[in-house]
Motif scaffolding. Structure first.
Motif, mmCIF file in Angstrom:
data_model
loop_
_atom_site.group_PDB
_atom_site.id
_atom_site.type_symbol
_atom_site.label_atom_id
_atom_site.label_comp_id
_atom_site.label_asym_id
_atom_site.label_seq_id
_atom_site.Cartn_x
_atom_site.Cartn_y
_atom_site.Cartn_z
ATOM 1 N N MET A 268 12.441 17.061 25.187
ATOM 2 C CA MET A 268 13.793 17.003 25.740
ATOM 3 C C MET A 268 13.869 15.786 26.654
ATOM 4 O O MET A 268 13.067 15.676 27.602
ATOM 5 C CB MET A 268 14.106 18.273 26.535
ATOM 6 C CG MET A 268 14.079 19.538 25.715
ATOM 7 S SD MET A 268 15.586 19.756 24.771
ATOM 8 C CE MET A 268 15.162 21.233 23.833
ATOM 9 N N HIS A 292 14.803 15.803 21.201
ATOM 10 C CA HIS A 292 16.180 16.089 21.604
ATOM 11 C C HIS A 292 16.618 15.087 22.670
ATOM 12 O O HIS A 292 16.113 15.101 23.788
ATOM 13 C CB HIS A 292 16.300 17.497 22.188
ATOM 14 C CG HIS A 292 15.944 18.588 21.236
ATOM 15 N ND1 HIS A 292 14.642 18.859 20.867
ATOM 16 C CD2 HIS A 292 16.717 19.496 20.574
ATOM 17 C CE1 HIS A 292 14.635 19.874 20.029
ATOM 18 N NE2 HIS A 292 15.872 20.280 19.830
ATOM 19 N N SER A 340 24.681 17.317 27.912
ATOM 20 C CA SER A 340 24.489 18.204 29.055
ATOM 21 C C SER A 340 25.813 18.364 29.798
ATOM 22 O O SER A 340 26.512 17.389 30.069
ATOM 23 C CB SER A 340 23.430 17.631 29.997
ATOM 24 O OG SER A 340 23.155 18.539 31.048
ATOM 25 N N ASP A 383 23.461 21.367 26.536
ATOM 26 C CA ASP A 383 22.578 21.768 27.625
ATOM 27 C C ASP A 383 23.472 22.141 28.806
ATOM 28 O O ASP A 383 24.460 21.460 29.090
ATOM 29 C CB ASP A 383 21.646 20.610 27.998
ATOM 30 C CG ASP A 383 20.864 20.880 29.272
ATOM 31 O OD1 ASP A 383 19.968 21.745 29.238
ATOM 32 O OD2 ASP A 383 21.162 20.230 30.307
ATOM 33 N N THR A 417 20.500 24.870 25.386
ATOM 34 C CA THR A 417 19.478 24.916 26.428
ATOM 35 C C THR A 417 20.155 25.084 27.786
ATOM 36 O O THR A 417 21.341 24.788 27.950
ATOM 37 C CB THR A 417 18.625 23.633 26.438
ATOM 38 O OG1 THR A 417 19.457 22.520 26.793
ATOM 39 C CG2 THR A 417 18.037 23.363 25.068
ATOM 40 N N ILE A 439 20.211 31.255 23.506
ATOM 41 C CA ILE A 439 19.638 30.152 24.281
ATOM 42 C C ILE A 439 18.262 29.830 23.727
ATOM 43 O O ILE A 439 17.395 30.696 23.648
ATOM 44 C CB ILE A 439 19.552 30.515 25.780
ATOM 45 C CG1 ILE A 439 20.962 30.726 26.344
ATOM 46 C CG2 ILE A 439 18.815 29.431 26.564
ATOM 47 C CD1 ILE A 439 20.983 31.280 27.753
ATOM 48 N N ASP A 440 18.058 28.581 23.326
ATOM 49 C CA ASP A 440 16.816 28.204 22.638
ATOM 50 C C ASP A 440 15.712 27.750 23.581
ATOM 51 O O ASP A 440 14.535 28.034 23.330
ATOM 52 C CB ASP A 440 17.125 27.092 21.626
ATOM 53 C CG ASP A 440 18.120 27.535 20.575
ATOM 54 O OD1 ASP A 440 17.730 28.299 19.679
ATOM 55 O OD2 ASP A 440 19.298 27.138 20.663
ATOM 56 N N PHE A 441 16.071 27.015 24.646
ATOM 57 C CA PHE A 441 15.059 26.503 25.579
ATOM 58 C C PHE A 441 15.581 26.564 27.006
ATOM 59 O O PHE A 441 16.795 26.501 27.245
ATOM 60 C CB PHE A 441 14.687 25.049 25.241
ATOM 61 C CG PHE A 441 14.091 24.878 23.869
ATOM 62 C CD1 PHE A 441 12.764 25.221 23.626
ATOM 63 C CD2 PHE A 441 14.844 24.377 22.817
ATOM 64 C CE1 PHE A 441 12.213 25.079 22.364
ATOM 65 C CE2 PHE A 441 14.305 24.226 21.554
ATOM 66 C CZ PHE A 441 12.988 24.580 21.324
ATOM 67 N N VAL A 442 14.625 26.672 27.928
ATOM 68 C CA VAL A 442 14.941 26.644 29.358
ATOM 69 C C VAL A 442 14.312 25.387 29.946
ATOM 70 O O VAL A 442 13.092 25.292 30.087
ATOM 71 C CB VAL A 442 14.408 27.897 30.081
ATOM 72 C CG1 VAL A 442 14.737 27.836 31.579
ATOM 73 C CG2 VAL A 442 14.991 29.169 29.455
ATOM 74 N N ASN A 443 15.148 24.408 30.260
ATOM 75 C CA ASN A 443 14.673 23.147 30.839
ATOM 76 C C ASN A 443 14.638 23.266 32.371
ATOM 77 O O ASN A 443 15.366 22.580 33.084
ATOM 78 C CB ASN A 443 15.596 21.991 30.428
ATOM 79 C CG ASN A 443 15.567 21.709 28.940
ATOM 80 O OD1 ASN A 443 14.531 21.852 28.308
ATOM 81 N ND2 ASN A 443 16.702 21.339 28.384
ATOM 82 N N LYS A 472 10.229 30.111 25.757
ATOM 83 C CA LYS A 472 11.349 29.173 25.766
ATOM 84 C C LYS A 472 11.314 28.239 26.969
ATOM 85 O O LYS A 472 12.093 27.278 27.022
ATOM 86 C CB LYS A 472 12.681 29.942 25.759
ATOM 87 C CG LYS A 472 12.905 30.782 24.510
ATOM 88 C CD LYS A 472 14.272 31.467 24.538
ATOM 89 C CE LYS A 472 14.520 32.244 23.254
ATOM 90 N NZ LYS A 472 15.863 32.892 23.228
#
Length: 536
Positions: A268, A292, A340, A383, A417, A439-443, A472
């Motif tokens: 990311m 990404h 984002s 995002d 995300t 939700i696919d990822f937690v940044n 995630k």
């Protein structure tokens, strides 16, 4: 069949003769440059002499032969031909929405509206015009969702000439020449030489060996033979088998050429947030990584910072044009583009989440603006990076969760995300608990936790893994910024693996700052991920 007679026997014999004469018929799927879902919808009018109900029909193609079709008597009596056609269109729209979801699961993404062709101008006009005329006031409300799909650009109803309406073959009988013309256009072909194993080409034939009528109502007109596609039950079963084989091949080929890697390693990278004229092509991208790029930021505000009730606009660097995004994705099939939402500020104006007066209107505006932005900039996802909240917040999780759900359900995005930090944990935990499935990822912004040593970084990761799904949760790094710096970050990644955490991805903020050190951290992060032996 309590009172069958000679006419019914004649109809059965014709069906059997047609089946015998078309045993070699198959659907021929050919290689196409692009797979675009295209639908046809049509109906007859009062075709049933028993109850005067009409028959709806639809069929769909992906650039080759048809692979999905239906012919079914309507549940209502249509007083107008326009209503009969409109009901058929509603059924086709429902099917198209479902097919697009299946395509998304097979990594086949179609961002533009699905075209559905209809040969009735009145039905097309009703779908495109929100005004209710007196002659359509008896239409059931459930059919008017077609208008909604047209307005959000999910579907596009197009008028076509009746001679080009393939779906006529599903709703009415034809003369032999008319039937054959439509059948060939549908992709129904016959194998001319079954014994020659080297001859793989299928050639469409002009007519079945023995044409006949499948509909008993048409039997009396024996002097003018007619043909119906419903006659060949064996052919329909063959089509179904070929459809599944075709989709299986498509799914395999799409996965091979898609941006989803088998081991799930992801990068990311926020880009464009500071106004530095950074370029996508300057950032190194490894083939084994799903990379990404997160265009920063899309903001629900005008240039002065005044909120716009969900109408998002792009505020990233001018160098990140739609053409650049398209070129980057073309040269690197493993690249995805996201935007984002919000960020910290717009110029000197600090941005905050606000409670909309009408949450449904905010969601609708956000969906429309982000759908247009996704189409323009070739975006794959969003995002969520709201970083300031009012003391009493009750709408963030609902509005954002419903927005993500709607965008995914309508196949506008495939990735979502979130980017919480230590001061925004509460609203993001609420969001994740209620909408974690989309939700696919937690940044998570670990650099805001002010941990500077690998062991401290691992402890912080354990805490956030307990609040969010550890599978995630991605470790993050800020270039020339806060928190852990230098190669100590990669020591922390190794320590995470030693403690049983699978490091399947890394988030970096941002490419704007990395351009000064030749993207050292992007290169090394991707190298770490490719050589990592631990995965979730």
């Amino acid at each position: 069949m309590h009172c069958c007679n000679v006419k019914h026997l004649q109809a059965v014999k014709r069906v059997l003769r047609y089946i015998k004469g078309t045993l070699s018929f198959e659907m021929m799927f050919i290689i196409v440059d692009s797979m675009k879902l295209l639908g046809y919808a049509d109906s007859d009018w009062a075709g049933s002499i028993d109850d005067m109900k009409s028959t709806s029909g639809y069929l769909f193609t992906l650039g080759s032969a048809i692979f999905c079709w239906s012919s079914k008597k309507q549940n209502v009596v249509a007083q107008l031909t326009a209503k009969a056609e409109y009901v058929a269109v509603a059924s086709a729209v429902n099917q198209a929405i479902w097919l697009k979801k299946i395509m998304t699961n097979l990594n086949i993404y179609q961002r533009e509206a699905t075209e559905i062709k209809c040969d009735n101008q009145s039905a097309v006009a009703i779908a495109k015009n929100p005004v209710f005329y007196g002659r359509i006031k008896h239409f059931k409300i459930k059919f008017h969702f077609v208008r909604e799909m047209e307005q959000v650009q999910e579907m596009k109803l197009i008028h076509c000439n009746s001679k080009d309406q393939l779906d006529d073959i599903l709703t009415m009988p034809f003369s032999v020449s008319g039937f054959v013309h439509l059948r060939v256009k549908m992709g129904v072909c016959s194998m001319q030489d079954k014994d020659d194993s080297n001859n793989a080409a299928r050639k469409c034939v002009d007519a079945p060996q023995v044409p006949f009528v499948a509909d008993a109502k048409a039997v009396p007109a024996l002097e003018t033979p007619q043909v119906s596609v419903f006659a060949d039950t064996r052919l329909l079963l063959s089509w179904r088998l070929l459809l599944f084989r075709h989709l299986l091949i498509l799914s395999c080929s799409c996965v091979e050429g898609s941006s989803t890697c088998a081991d799930g390693k992801v990068m990311m990278e926020y880009i464009g947030a500071t106004g530095v004229p950074v370029k996508l092509e300057a950032v190194p991208v490894e083939e084994g990584i799903v990379f990404h790029f997160i265009l920063s930021f899309a903001i629900d505000a005008d240039p002065s910072g005044n909120t716009q009730n969900g109408k998002f606009s792009p505020y990233w660097a001018d160098t990140l044009t739609p053409e650049c995004v398209a070129a980057m994705k073309k040269s690197h099939p493993n690249v995805k583009a996201l935007t984002s939402l919000s960020g910290w500020s717009l110029g000197d104006k600090v941005l905050r989440w606000y409670t909309p007066d009408d949450t449904q209107q905010w969601i609708s505006n956000a969906f429309s603006s982000l759908s247009s932005m996704a189409q323009q900039y070739h975006l794959d996802g969003i995002d969520i990076d709201y970083e300031n909240f009012p003391r009493h917040n009750s709408s963030f999780a609902y509005c954002i969760g419903e927005l993500i759900t709607l965008l995914k359900n309508q196949s506008v995005i495939s990735v979502a995300t979130i980017a919480p930090y230590h001061k925004t944990i509460a609203p993001y935990i609420e969001l994740f608990e209620n909408y974690g499935d989309v939700i696919d990822f937690v940044n998570y912004q670990f650099y805001t936790d002010k941990v500077r040593k690998p062991k401290s970084y691992v402890e912080a990761f354990k805490i956030r893994a307990g609040q969010f799904d550890k599978e995630k949760l991605l470790p993050s790094y800020e270039v020339n910024g806060r928190g852990i710096q230098g190669d100590a970050f990669f020591d922390a990644l190794s320590l995470l693996e030693e403690n049983g955490f699978g490091v399947n991805g890394v988030m970096i903020f941002s490419a704007d700052a990395s351009s000064s050190n030749d993207y050292y951290y992007e290169r090394k992060s991707q190298d770490f991920l490719l050589n990592s032996t631990v995965s979730v």
